[in-house]
Design an enzyme around this catalytic site. Sequence first.
Site, PDB file in Angstrom:
ATOM      1  N   TYR A  43      37.333   0.049  35.005  1.00  0.00           N
ATOM      2  CA  TYR A  43      36.364   1.155  35.094  1.00  0.00           C
ATOM      3  C   TYR A  43      35.160   0.883  34.188  1.00  0.00           C
ATOM      4  O   TYR A  43      34.006   1.086  34.589  1.00  0.00           O
ATOM      5  CB  TYR A  43      37.104   2.429  34.699  1.00  0.00           C
ATOM      6  CG  TYR A  43      36.360   3.724  34.833  1.00  0.00           C
ATOM      7  CD1 TYR A  43      36.275   4.388  36.055  1.00  0.00           C
ATOM      8  CD2 TYR A  43      35.780   4.334  33.725  1.00  0.00           C
ATOM      9  CE1 TYR A  43      35.629   5.612  36.158  1.00  0.00           C
ATOM     10  CE2 TYR A  43      35.134   5.555  33.822  1.00  0.00           C
ATOM     11  CZ  TYR A  43      35.054   6.190  35.038  1.00  0.00           C
ATOM     12  OH  TYR A  43      34.413   7.405  35.133  1.00  0.00           O
ATOM     13  N   GLY A  93      30.634  11.724  46.959  1.00  0.00           N
ATOM     14  CA  GLY A  93      31.695  12.426  46.245  1.00  0.00           C
ATOM     15  C   GLY A  93      31.280  13.842  45.898  1.00  0.00           C
ATOM     16  O   GLY A  93      31.525  14.325  44.790  1.00  0.00           O
ATOM     17  N   ARG A  98      34.041  17.526  45.214  1.00  0.00           N
ATOM     18  CA  ARG A  98      34.732  18.095  44.043  1.00  0.00           C
ATOM     19  C   ARG A  98      33.936  17.789  42.783  1.00  0.00           C
ATOM     20  O   ARG A  98      32.998  17.011  42.792  1.00  0.00           O
ATOM     21  CB  ARG A  98      36.135  17.489  43.914  1.00  0.00           C
ATOM     22  CG  ARG A  98      37.081  17.925  45.000  1.00  0.00           C
ATOM     23  CD  ARG A  98      38.459  17.313  44.832  1.00  0.00           C
ATOM     24  NE  ARG A  98      38.514  15.901  45.180  1.00  0.00           N
ATOM     25  CZ  ARG A  98      39.059  14.957  44.423  1.00  0.00           C
ATOM     26  NH1 ARG A  98      39.583  15.268  43.262  1.00  0.00           N
ATOM     27  NH2 ARG A  98      39.100  13.702  44.826  1.00  0.00           N
ATOM     28  N   ALA A 126      34.053  -2.007  33.273  1.00  0.00           N
ATOM     29  CA  ALA A 126      33.280  -3.105  33.884  1.00  0.00           C
ATOM     30  C   ALA A 126      32.428  -2.583  35.032  1.00  0.00           C
ATOM     31  O   ALA A 126      31.247  -2.934  35.168  1.00  0.00           O
ATOM     32  CB  ALA A 126      34.224  -4.196  34.383  1.00  0.00           C
ATOM     33  N   ALA A 127      33.013  -1.723  35.856  1.00  0.00           N
ATOM     34  CA  ALA A 127      32.268  -1.191  37.009  1.00  0.00           C
ATOM     35  C   ALA A 127      31.085  -0.353  36.551  1.00  0.00           C
ATOM     36  O   ALA A 127      29.961  -0.506  37.047  1.00  0.00           O
ATOM     37  CB  ALA A 127      33.200  -0.357  37.890  1.00  0.00           C
ATOM     38  N   LYS A 128      31.322   0.535  35.579  1.00  0.00           N
ATOM     39  CA  LYS A 128      30.243   1.419  35.132  1.00  0.00           C
ATOM     40  C   LYS A 128      29.168   0.635  34.372  1.00  0.00           C
ATOM     41  O   LYS A 128      27.974   0.922  34.508  1.00  0.00           O
ATOM     42  CB  LYS A 128      30.812   2.548  34.268  1.00  0.00           C
ATOM     43  CG  LYS A 128      31.759   3.495  35.021  1.00  0.00           C
ATOM     44  CD  LYS A 128      31.072   4.233  36.149  1.00  0.00           C
ATOM     45  CE  LYS A 128      31.913   5.373  36.706  1.00  0.00           C
ATOM     46  NZ  LYS A 128      31.270   6.062  37.847  1.00  0.00           N
TER      47      LYS A 128
HETATM   48  P1  NAP Z   1      36.749  13.887  40.802  1.00  0.00           P
HETATM   49  O1  NAP Z   1      36.809  15.337  40.479  1.00  0.00           O
HETATM   50  O2  NAP Z   1      37.998  13.079  40.831  1.00  0.00           O
HETATM   51  O3  NAP Z   1      35.978  13.737  42.201  1.00  0.00           O
HETATM   52  C1  NAP Z   1      35.779  12.459  42.731  1.00  0.00           C
HETATM   53  C2  NAP Z   1      34.882  12.563  43.929  1.00  0.00           C
HETATM   54  O4  NAP Z   1      34.634  11.237  44.417  1.00  0.00           O
HETATM   55  C3  NAP Z   1      35.515  13.350  45.061  1.00  0.00           C
HETATM   56  O5  NAP Z   1      34.515  14.093  45.702  1.00  0.00           O
HETATM   57  C4  NAP Z   1      36.031  12.245  45.978  1.00  0.00           C
HETATM   58  O6  NAP Z   1      36.082  12.574  47.354  1.00  0.00           O
HETATM   59  C5  NAP Z   1      34.971  11.181  45.778  1.00  0.00           C
HETATM   60  N1  NAP Z   1      35.447   9.843  46.142  1.00  0.00           N
HETATM   61  C6  NAP Z   1      36.403   9.105  45.536  1.00  0.00           C
HETATM   62  N2  NAP Z   1      36.557   7.923  46.188  1.00  0.00           N
HETATM   63  C7  NAP Z   1      35.674   7.937  47.218  1.00  0.00           C
HETATM   64  C8  NAP Z   1      35.364   7.028  48.247  1.00  0.00           C
HETATM   65  N3  NAP Z   1      35.988   5.844  48.355  1.00  0.00           N
HETATM   66  N4  NAP Z   1      34.393   7.376  49.140  1.00  0.00           N
HETATM   67  C9  NAP Z   1      33.758   8.559  49.064  1.00  0.00           C
HETATM   68  N5  NAP Z   1      34.023   9.472  48.103  1.00  0.00           N
HETATM   69  C10 NAP Z   1      34.972   9.157  47.191  1.00  0.00           C
HETATM   70  O7  NAP Z   1      35.779  13.116  39.790  1.00  0.00           O
HETATM   71  P2  NAP Z   1      34.593  13.619  38.835  1.00  0.00           P
HETATM   72  O8  NAP Z   1      35.155  13.815  37.490  1.00  0.00           O
HETATM   73  O9  NAP Z   1      33.821  14.669  39.489  1.00  0.00           O
HETATM   74  O10 NAP Z   1      33.746  12.269  38.773  1.00  0.00           O
HETATM   75  C11 NAP Z   1      32.503  12.082  39.444  1.00  0.00           C
HETATM   76  C12 NAP Z   1      31.833  10.850  38.857  1.00  0.00           C
HETATM   77  O11 NAP Z   1      31.651  11.048  37.461  1.00  0.00           O
HETATM   78  C13 NAP Z   1      32.643   9.570  38.998  1.00  0.00           C
HETATM   79  O12 NAP Z   1      31.790   8.489  39.265  1.00  0.00           O
HETATM   80  C14 NAP Z   1      33.274   9.412  37.634  1.00  0.00           C
HETATM   81  O13 NAP Z   1      33.572   8.065  37.373  1.00  0.00           O
HETATM   82  C15 NAP Z   1      32.176   9.947  36.768  1.00  0.00           C
HETATM   83  N6  NAP Z   1      32.621  10.390  35.441  1.00  0.00           N
HETATM   84  C16 NAP Z   1      33.483  11.418  35.293  1.00  0.00           C
HETATM   85  C17 NAP Z   1      33.853  11.797  34.004  1.00  0.00           C
HETATM   86  C18 NAP Z   1      34.791  12.932  33.742  1.00  0.00           C
HETATM   87  O14 NAP Z   1      35.153  13.127  32.573  1.00  0.00           O
HETATM   88  N7  NAP Z   1      35.199  13.711  34.741  1.00  0.00           N
HETATM   89  C19 NAP Z   1      33.372  11.110  32.906  1.00  0.00           C
HETATM   90  C20 NAP Z   1      32.492  10.058  33.100  1.00  0.00           C
HETATM   91  C21 NAP Z   1      32.110   9.711  34.376  1.00  0.00           C
HETATM   92  P3  NAP Z   1      37.384  13.315  48.020  1.00  0.00           P
HETATM   93  O15 NAP Z   1      37.421  14.686  47.406  1.00  0.00           O
HETATM   94  O16 NAP Z   1      37.098  13.344  49.487  1.00  0.00           O
HETATM   95  O17 NAP Z   1      38.570  12.497  47.655  1.00  0.00           O
END
Ligand code: NAP
Length: 242
Positions: free
Chosen positions: A153, A8, A11, A155-157
């Site tokens: 979510y 991922g 982005r 549960a997964a984390k």
């Molecule tokens: P985001 O901006 O929505 O970006 C999600 C990323 O994951 C994108 O690069 C997307 O790829 C990729 N992705 C999603 N499904 C995928 C799949 N099946 N296979 C491969 N890549 C996949 O999310 P983010 O906020 O950066 O989150 C990144 C991580 O941090 C996640 O694990 C999220 O749960 C965790 N997190 C985020 C927050 C928050 O507040 N933002 C808080 C706690 C934890 P594409 O661009 O190609 O779709």
Amino acid sequence: MKIALVTGGSRGIGRAVSVKLAEAGYYVMVNYHTNRQEAENTLQMIRDKGSDGEVIGFDVSSQAAVELALGQWQAAHEGEYIRVLVNNAGIRRDALLMWMKNEEWNDVINTNLNSFLYITRFLLKDMLLKKWGRIINVVSLSGIKGLPGQANYSAAKAGVIGATKALAQEIAKKNVTVNAVAPGFIRTDMTADMDETQLKTMIPAGRFGKPEEVAAVVGFLASEEASYVTGTVVNVNGGLYT
Ligand code: NAP
């Protein structure tokens, strides 16, 4: 060549982590699922830092897709290995449990939890053989305290946190560390639909975090300096109580 894989990486937090690892001199493999162009943009940022990398598309929730893509990469790069793995790709499918559909549950478990198994298991052997590796899992505040509307979510984390602690003990002697980083509310596409004005009143720091603030911790955990840190969860949440 020191190689890192960021799932991922197209982005948000994954992009910031990719850039941070590039600054540390890593050749960064930027994984994406649907957004090849955004992954290419991340790669350009990596090159702007004077490093290099490549984009690699696969769906982390599919064991077959993971093993095909990484197997092809390994076959084409004999003698090289991925020494830093950042399991970052993730999705949200929020719903109250009473109305949660199996699909919403399964999609989140497959993408956020099962992906950890498919990718880590595949890359672990080389890290153990070379006796150096860093596995960093991006989890969430939600997996520690639970958040309403996110039973899937959370549960997964929480599952990834348990697996982080277990695996860390299995392989600590091999100089391969396994840690998790738990962001609170970070401003990315994932939180774009949230009411930041209302939510930030609950956050002691009074604001959402930036992806770079998560990447800084990942960068440390990936470094040589973090060699005695394993099996831990680092919160990056502006002081939210966990
Ligand atoms: P985001 O901006 O929505 O970006 C999600 C990323 O994951 C994108 O690069 C997307 O790829 C990729 N992705 C999603 N499904 C995928 C799949 N099946 N296979 C491969 N890549 C996949 O999310 P983010 O906020 O950066 O989150 C990144 C991580 O941090 C996640 O694990 C999220 O749960 C965790 N997190 C985020 C927050 C928050 O507040 N933002 C808080 C706690 C934890 P594409 O661009 O190609 O779709």
